[in-house]
Design an enzyme around this catalytic site. Structure first.
Site, PDB file in Angstrom:
ATOM      1  N   SER A   1    -113.019  11.117  14.579  1.00  0.00           N
ATOM      2  CA  SER A   1    -111.859  10.958  14.135  1.00  0.00           C
ATOM      3  C   SER A   1    -110.911  12.173  13.600  1.00  0.00           C
ATOM      4  CB  SER A   1    -111.854   9.865  13.216  1.00  0.00           C
ATOM      5  OG  SER A   1    -112.351   9.984  12.034  1.00  0.00           O
TER       6      SER A   1
ATOM      7  N   ASP B   1    -106.940   5.553   3.294  1.00  0.00           N
ATOM      8  CA  ASP B   1    -108.151   4.979   3.374  1.00  0.00           C
ATOM      9  C   ASP B   1    -108.961   5.792   2.503  1.00  0.00           C
ATOM     10  OD1 ASP B   1    -108.443   7.301   4.869  1.00  0.00           O
ATOM     11  OD2 ASP B   1    -109.046   6.276   6.545  1.00  0.00           O
TER      12      ASP B   1
ATOM     13  N   HIS C   1    -109.616   9.894   5.600  1.00  0.00           N
ATOM     14  CA  HIS C   1    -109.063  10.778   6.692  1.00  0.00           C
ATOM     15  C   HIS C   1    -108.115  11.796   6.292  1.00  0.00           C
ATOM     16  CE1 HIS C   1    -111.207   7.578   8.994  1.00  0.00           C
ATOM     17  NE2 HIS C   1    -111.296   8.715   9.912  1.00  0.00           N
TER      18      HIS C   1
END
Length: 192
Positions: free
Chosen positions: A15, A163, A166
């Site tokens: 990611s 979050d 990230h």
């Protein structure tokens, strides 16, 4: 590789490479490509990041990724392992997968930059067995190595998405600026 052709870089990762939660233009690959355009007009960074990928996932899809490239990359940036740690994959398995990924890339004549990751504080108790893993794999393959994040980015609420894990677009700018000298040096070595 002719010196006059623009650099072609493969970004293989999870990611963090894919650009989770960000517009495509703010992904690591897009920002790196933009940064490379100044010294190398026409440079291309192929984004082969998939959110959630472990080293095993990336190894499994690597032949498909390589067969879909426009040409042999000047450099592959390998950014993997955080999901292995989060999912409790045995470090020996992570090491074996990274070793195989770098072996495949080398067999294709592709130079590699293996990036490391800073372990989030809530996972530090499980991460001791990862100490030295990346350095050992990089050394074994003669690959460049660098941390993906510069100091102070991980865990900084001003540089992460909601979050807390990230990176946001500002953090990606810092990552690209941090990695660019290493990437540029690796590309120049490959092209001379």
């Amino acid at each position: 590789m002719p010196a006059h052709s623009p650099p072609y870089v493969l970004a293989l990762g999870d990611s963090l490479t894919a650009g989770y939660g960000l517009p495509t233009r703010d992904s690591f690959a897009a920002k790196l490509q933009q940064a490379l355009h100044s010294p190398h007009p026409g440079a291309t960074v192929h984004n082969a990041g998939v959110s959630g990928d472990t080293t095993a996932d990336a190894l499994h899809r690597l032949p498909r990724v390589l067969s879909g490239l426009a040409r042999t990359p000047d450099l592959a940036i390998v950014e993997l392992g955080a999901n292995d740690l989060r999912r409790g994959v045995a470090p020996a398995r992570t090491r074996a997968n990274l070793d195989q990924i770098l072996t495949v890339l080398a067999s294709c004549g592709i130079a590699t930059l293996l990036t490391t990751f800073e372990v989030p504080p809530f996972l530090k108790a499980h991460a001791a067995s990862y100490d030295g893993l990346y350095a050992d794999v990089a050394t074994r393959h003669g690959a460049d190595q660098a941390p993906f994040f510069p100091p102070g980015v991980m865990g900084n609420p001003h540089l992460t998405l909601p979050d807390g894990l990230h990176p946001n677009a500002r953090a990606i700018d810092l990552v690209v600026a941090h990695l660019l000298p290493t990437i540029a040096s690796a590309i120049e070595r490959r092209r001379t």
